[in-house]
Design a protein around this motif. Structure first.
Motif, PDB file in Angstrom:
ATOM      1  N   ILE A 100       0.838  -1.201   0.000  1.00 53.07           N
ATOM      2  CA  ILE A 100       0.000   0.000   0.000  1.00 53.07           C
ATOM      3  C   ILE A 100       0.872   1.249   0.000  1.00 53.07           C
ATOM      4  CG2 ILE A 100      -1.621   1.365   1.382  1.00 53.07           C
ATOM      5  CD1 ILE A 100      -2.872  -1.286   2.307  1.00 53.07           C
ATOM      6  N   ALA A 101       1.923   1.256   0.852  1.00 56.04           N
ATOM      7  CA  ALA A 101       2.825   2.404   0.917  1.00 56.04           C
ATOM      8  C   ALA A 101       3.517   2.627  -0.423  1.00 56.04           C
ATOM      9  CB  ALA A 101       3.862   2.191   2.020  1.00 56.04           C
ATOM     10  N   LYS A 102       3.929   1.532  -1.057  1.00 57.87           N
ATOM     11  CA  LYS A 102       4.601   1.635  -2.352  1.00 57.87           C
ATOM     12  C   LYS A 102       3.647   2.163  -3.424  1.00 57.87           C
ATOM     13  CE  LYS A 102       7.450  -1.186  -5.471  1.00 57.87           C
ATOM     14  NZ  LYS A 102       7.921  -2.569  -5.755  1.00 57.87           N
ATOM     15  N   ALA A 103       2.401   1.692  -3.390  1.00 63.31           N
ATOM     16  CA  ALA A 103       1.407   2.147  -4.362  1.00 63.31           C
ATOM     17  C   ALA A 103       1.128   3.643  -4.203  1.00 63.31           C
ATOM     18  CB  ALA A 103       0.116   1.343  -4.199  1.00 63.31           C
ATOM     19  N   LYS A 104       0.987   4.084  -2.964  1.00 60.89           N
ATOM     20  CA  LYS A 104       0.736   5.506  -2.729  1.00 60.89           C
ATOM     21  C   LYS A 104       1.909   6.357  -3.199  1.00 60.89           C
ATOM     22  CE  LYS A 104      -2.462   5.022   1.183  1.00 60.89           C
ATOM     23  NZ  LYS A 104      -2.663   5.225   2.639  1.00 60.89           N
ATOM     24  N   LYS A 105       3.127   5.843  -3.011  1.00 61.83           N
ATOM     25  CA  LYS A 105       4.311   6.580  -3.446  1.00 61.83           C
ATOM     26  C   LYS A 105       4.330   6.734  -4.963  1.00 61.83           C
ATOM     27  CE  LYS A 105       9.123   6.915  -1.990  1.00 61.83           C
ATOM     28  NZ  LYS A 105      10.170   6.274  -1.161  1.00 61.83           N
ATOM     29  N   GLU A 135      14.157   7.401  -0.791  1.00 60.93           N
ATOM     30  CA  GLU A 135      14.043   7.559  -2.242  1.00 60.93           C
ATOM     31  C   GLU A 135      13.675   6.212  -2.863  1.00 60.93           C
ATOM     32  OE1 GLU A 135      14.476  10.402  -4.062  1.00 60.93           O
ATOM     33  OE2 GLU A 135      14.760  11.548  -2.210  1.00 60.93           O
ATOM     34  N   VAL A 136      14.226   5.159  -2.292  1.00 64.67           N
ATOM     35  CA  VAL A 136      13.931   3.791  -2.717  1.00 64.67           C
ATOM     36  C   VAL A 136      13.769   2.947  -1.466  1.00 64.67           C
ATOM     37  CG1 VAL A 136      14.794   1.732  -3.911  1.00 64.67           C
ATOM     38  CG2 VAL A 136      15.256   4.001  -4.868  1.00 64.67           C
ATOM     39  N   GLU A 137      12.739   2.108  -1.427  1.00 67.40           N
ATOM     40  CA  GLU A 137      12.548   1.121  -0.344  1.00 67.40           C
ATOM     41  C   GLU A 137      11.826  -0.056  -0.971  1.00 67.40           C
ATOM     42  OE1 GLU A 137       9.581   2.005   2.584  1.00 67.40           O
ATOM     43  OE2 GLU A 137       9.030   3.897   1.639  1.00 67.40           O
ATOM     44  N   GLU A 138      12.588  -1.074  -1.335  1.00 65.21           N
ATOM     45  CA  GLU A 138      11.974  -2.171  -2.053  1.00 65.21           C
ATOM     46  C   GLU A 138      12.785  -3.450  -1.925  1.00 65.21           C
ATOM     47  OE1 GLU A 138      11.798  -0.921  -6.106  1.00 65.21           O
ATOM     48  OE2 GLU A 138      13.954  -1.100  -6.425  1.00 65.21           O
ATOM     49  N   ILE A 139      12.139  -4.545  -2.258  1.00 64.15           N
ATOM     50  CA  ILE A 139      12.815  -5.831  -2.396  1.00 64.15           C
ATOM     51  C   ILE A 139      12.984  -6.065  -3.887  1.00 64.15           C
ATOM     52  CG2 ILE A 139      12.608  -8.310  -2.067  1.00 64.15           C
ATOM     53  CD1 ILE A 139      11.037  -7.754   0.496  1.00 64.15           C
ATOM     54  N   THR A 140      14.202  -6.310  -4.309  1.00 64.81           N
ATOM     55  CA  THR A 140      14.481  -6.378  -5.735  1.00 64.81           C
ATOM     56  C   THR A 140      15.594  -7.371  -6.007  1.00 64.81           C
ATOM     57  OG1 THR A 140      14.995  -4.997  -7.673  1.00 64.81           O
ATOM     58  CG2 THR A 140      16.174  -4.505  -5.633  1.00 64.81           C
TER      59      THR A 140
END
Length: 241
Positions: free
Chosen positions: A51-56, A194-199
């Motif tokens: 949800i946080a990623k989608a809002k961003k 600026e970036v917060e993800e699993i990749t």
């Protein structure tokens, strides 16, 4: 890793059509997160992060709410994950992650994107071993040692920390994502990621110099982005022109 992390994914929100695809992709991921882990973000960390990623990425609230309500209803599609690996134009390694309700259709579309763009689709494990599944955080800062110390104090397993151009890049095993994020938020209340993800982070880069090959690679990525079931594309191409 010897370099600052760069988020190489192309923006998918430049046109109305691209926005529609972006919303569709988030809708699928939110649906799967909610269906698999529960509908309450307070009790479902994966859903909360999505949800946080989608809002961003400026996904409207109604798109988020609709995906969760769809999962709550118990009906709808049953999505499964599919991963394809191979080599793009110029020999760069590529991983394509999908969510699909029709594996045959997805394979056909992804295969066509490879075939039509001078790329080679391989079998499972073809290039995956050359990428690290990592949690990545990028934020403003310049004190590498202080960041390392606070993460170690929180018992976070850190893979690497880099500082370049006033930005700190933190790499950790993907299983450490929530522990690392919590530690950073608690120690640095004003932090803005600026970036917060699993990749998937490539272990080595493949330099692509020829302008024609660069153009072909960009066309290849665009073809993959046009596949509705493709969620993420990872590669190790480094364009030089």
């Amino acid at each position: 890793m010897g370099r600052a992390y760069q988020n190489r994914k192309e923006s998918m929100a430049k046109t109305a059509g691209q926005k529609t695809r972006l919303y569709s992709r988030y809708g699928k991921e939110l649906y799967v997160c909610a269906k698999n882990g529960g509908f309450d973000p307070d009790g479902n960390l994966a859903l909360r992060q999505m949800i946080a990623k989608a809002k961003k990425d400026q996904v409207p609230a109604h798109v988020i709410d609709r995906a969760i309500e769809k999962a709550r209803g118990g009906g709808g599609e049953d999505y499964e994950t599919a991963r394809y690996e191979g080599f793009g134009p110029g020999g760069a390694m590529v991983i394509v992650d999908c969510l699909t309700d029709n594996g045959k259709r997805t394979f056909t579309e992804v295969r066509q994107a490879f075939v039509k763009n001078d790329a080679k689709l391989g079998g499972p494990g073809t290039v995956g071993h050359m990428f690290d599944h990592q949690a990545v955080f990028v934020f403003k800062g310049d004190d590498e040692e202080a960041i390392l110390e606070l993460l170690m104090m929180a018992d976070v397993d850190v893979s690497d920390i880099e500082v370049e151009d006033g930005m700190v890049s933190v790499f950790a095993p993907h299983t450490e994502f929530f522990k690392a994020k919590t530690a950073l938020n608690e120690a640095l209340p004003d932090i803005e990621f600026e970036v917060e993800e699993i990749t998937f982070v490539p272990q080595t880069m493949t330099e692509v110099i020829d302008p024609e090959v660069i153009a072909q690679f960009e066309k290849f990525l665009a073809a993959l982005e046009d596949c509705d079931d493709v969620q993420n594309v990872y590669h190790n191409a480094e364009f030089t022109n």
